[in-house]
Scaffold this motif. Sequence first.
Motif, mmCIF file in Angstrom:
data_model
loop_
_atom_site.group_PDB
_atom_site.id
_atom_site.type_symbol
_atom_site.label_atom_id
_atom_site.label_comp_id
_atom_site.label_asym_id
_atom_site.label_seq_id
_atom_site.Cartn_x
_atom_site.Cartn_y
_atom_site.Cartn_z
ATOM 1 N N ALA A 63 14.799 11.115 53.011
ATOM 2 C CA ALA A 63 16.043 10.346 52.907
ATOM 3 C C ALA A 63 15.851 9.180 51.942
ATOM 4 N N ALA A 83 17.114 3.591 49.790
ATOM 5 C CA ALA A 83 17.944 2.593 49.101
ATOM 6 C C ALA A 83 19.397 3.036 49.084
ATOM 7 N N TRP A 122 26.787 6.329 63.480
ATOM 8 C CA TRP A 122 25.609 7.208 63.490
ATOM 9 C C TRP A 122 25.900 8.613 63.997
ATOM 10 N N TYR A 155 1.308 17.749 50.175
ATOM 11 C CA TYR A 155 1.149 17.412 51.597
ATOM 12 C C TYR A 155 2.519 17.406 52.254
HETATM 13 N N1 CO8 Z 1 14.277 6.814 48.697
HETATM 14 C C1 CO8 Z 1 14.630 6.231 47.519
HETATM 15 N N2 CO8 Z 1 13.810 6.127 46.465
HETATM 16 C C2 CO8 Z 1 12.566 6.642 46.590
HETATM 17 C C3 CO8 Z 1 12.123 7.258 47.776
HETATM 18 C C4 CO8 Z 1 13.042 7.335 48.869
HETATM 19 N N3 CO8 Z 1 12.739 7.948 50.020
HETATM 20 N N4 CO8 Z 1 10.842 7.653 47.621
HETATM 21 C C5 CO8 Z 1 10.495 7.291 46.361
HETATM 22 N N5 CO8 Z 1 11.530 6.674 45.744
HETATM 23 C C6 CO8 Z 1 11.576 6.110 44.391
HETATM 24 C C7 CO8 Z 1 10.811 4.779 44.317
HETATM 25 O O1 CO8 Z 1 11.611 3.699 44.734
HETATM 26 C C8 CO8 Z 1 10.462 4.736 42.830
HETATM 27 O O2 CO8 Z 1 11.613 4.353 42.128
HETATM 28 P P1 CO8 Z 1 11.476 3.231 40.926
HETATM 29 O O3 CO8 Z 1 10.605 3.888 39.883
HETATM 30 O O4 CO8 Z 1 12.890 3.015 40.495
HETATM 31 O O5 CO8 Z 1 10.812 2.030 41.539
HETATM 32 C C9 CO8 Z 1 10.224 6.198 42.467
HETATM 33 O O6 CO8 Z 1 10.881 6.972 43.500
HETATM 34 C C10 CO8 Z 1 8.740 6.563 42.476
HETATM 35 O O7 CO8 Z 1 8.209 6.190 43.750
HETATM 36 P P2 CO8 Z 1 6.820 5.371 43.896
HETATM 37 O O8 CO8 Z 1 6.615 4.473 42.720
HETATM 38 O O9 CO8 Z 1 6.825 4.747 45.258
HETATM 39 O O10 CO8 Z 1 5.774 6.586 43.808
HETATM 40 P P3 CO8 Z 1 4.357 6.691 44.531
HETATM 41 O O11 CO8 Z 1 3.737 7.939 44.022
HETATM 42 O O12 CO8 Z 1 3.602 5.413 44.399
HETATM 43 O O13 CO8 Z 1 4.687 6.850 46.106
HETATM 44 C C11 CO8 Z 1 5.775 7.834 48.020
HETATM 45 C C12 CO8 Z 1 5.356 7.991 46.536
HETATM 46 C C13 CO8 Z 1 4.553 7.782 48.896
HETATM 47 C C14 CO8 Z 1 6.617 9.032 48.334
HETATM 48 C C15 CO8 Z 1 6.585 6.523 48.220
HETATM 49 O O14 CO8 Z 1 7.593 6.443 47.217
HETATM 50 C C16 CO8 Z 1 7.258 6.471 49.572
HETATM 51 O O15 CO8 Z 1 6.629 6.156 50.560
HETATM 52 N N6 CO8 Z 1 8.577 6.810 49.634
HETATM 53 C C17 CO8 Z 1 9.332 6.771 50.899
HETATM 54 C C18 CO8 Z 1 9.362 8.093 51.594
HETATM 55 C C19 CO8 Z 1 10.177 7.999 52.878
HETATM 56 O O16 CO8 Z 1 9.836 7.254 53.784
HETATM 57 N N7 CO8 Z 1 11.257 8.769 52.997
HETATM 58 C C20 CO8 Z 1 12.114 8.743 54.174
HETATM 59 C C21 CO8 Z 1 11.559 9.623 55.249
HETATM 60 S S1 CO8 Z 1 12.490 9.607 56.761
HETATM 61 C C22 CO8 Z 1 13.696 10.773 56.592
HETATM 62 O O17 CO8 Z 1 13.710 11.517 55.653
HETATM 63 C C23 CO8 Z 1 14.772 10.897 57.669
HETATM 64 C C24 CO8 Z 1 15.514 9.612 57.863
HETATM 65 C C25 CO8 Z 1 16.964 9.832 58.239
HETATM 66 C C26 CO8 Z 1 17.809 8.769 57.577
HETATM 67 C C27 CO8 Z 1 19.282 8.923 57.772
HETATM 68 C C28 CO8 Z 1 19.963 7.792 56.970
HETATM 69 C C29 CO8 Z 1 21.436 7.947 56.888
#
Ligand code: CO8
Length: 276
Positions: free
Chosen positions: A67, A70, A88, A141
């Motif tokens: 998800a 942002a 929700w 992964y």
């Molecule tokens: N959302 C938005 N943008 C993201 C996300 C995300 N989930 N993941 C990565 N990005 C963006 C980063 O902000 C970055 O953008 P920018 O270059 O503009 O700064 C770009 O992608 C590259 O990311 P990183 O620089 O962070 O890349 P890394 O290789 O260093 O790290 C990771 C990769 C580990 C994936 C890291 O980005 C991360 O931890 N992302 C978050 C993953 C996450 O937690 N996702 C949510 C999981 S929970 C879910 O899916 C269910 C929730 C239900 C929600 C319901 C809401 C309505």
Amino acid sequence: MSDEENDILYEVRDRTAIITINIPQKLNALNGPQYLKLGKLVERANNEEDTVVTLIQASGRFFSAGANFADNSMADVEPAKLFSHEYWLERFVARNVWLTNLFNDHKKILAAAVNGPSIGLSTGLLLLVDLVYVHDLNTFYLLAPFANLGLVAEGASSATLFARLGWSKASEALLLAKPISGADCLNAGFINKHYDGKFKTTEEFNDQVYKDLNDAFENLHEDSIFQNKQLLKLSRDQYINHANSQEVMRGLGKWLEGVPQTRFVQLASKEVKHKL
Ligand code: CO8
């Protein structure tokens, strides 16, 4: 085409419907409307008259980062609404139940060309596909970081992680929010084929998976494939559907408590990080 029109692509190539998640700049993280769009395209693929396979693939280095943390729509919502049942039930409960059911009930062969890691709700959905082709075991992964976000399992992953990876790995994934490596996924039997990371681009990898899949079902009797899929589903439907409804009820409780809203903001500002 605008970015919005391009974010998830749909194409029918011969007897395969191909859905491409195409938001590489955000590592294919999806906001609410994009998960909805993905679901509608999976529904469309399900209703194609002449296809046998639905192939889900992605662009760039991640399959999907889950998800979108942002998601602007959340920032604009008045606080009282952000902790309400009304908000929700529509944006979380209904959507997750619907998406999970769509993936689980898909009548074609559902396959994924997995170019890189998968996180969150997208991991739940990936665990519901029939055939999994991974480009590179070393970079791939699965991450189900719900415990790090004040959430609970989604996409029936509390059942499918157990079924596809076993109790111990499911516990690492869900209780400790640890990533499950490509090697562990292969050992557990989750991955049908991998390609040693040999392709220079994700597009080349995606094309190869398309070809391998086509070779694999050539000359098979379509109706037998579809009926076997229904039979395979018989024994797993009960636990997947049960997990799906239990997960959203508990998940709703978490959103009403308000912890995930805070964690998502902290994740965006990198105050909260995942174990990698
Ligand atoms: N959302 C938005 N943008 C993201 C996300 C995300 N989930 N993941 C990565 N990005 C963006 C980063 O902000 C970055 O953008 P920018 O270059 O503009 O700064 C770009 O992608 C590259 O990311 P990183 O620089 O962070 O890349 P890394 O290789 O260093 O790290 C990771 C990769 C580990 C994936 C890291 O980005 C991360 O931890 N992302 C978050 C993953 C996450 O937690 N996702 C949510 C999981 S929970 C879910 O899916 C269910 C929730 C239900 C929600 C319901 C809401 C309505």
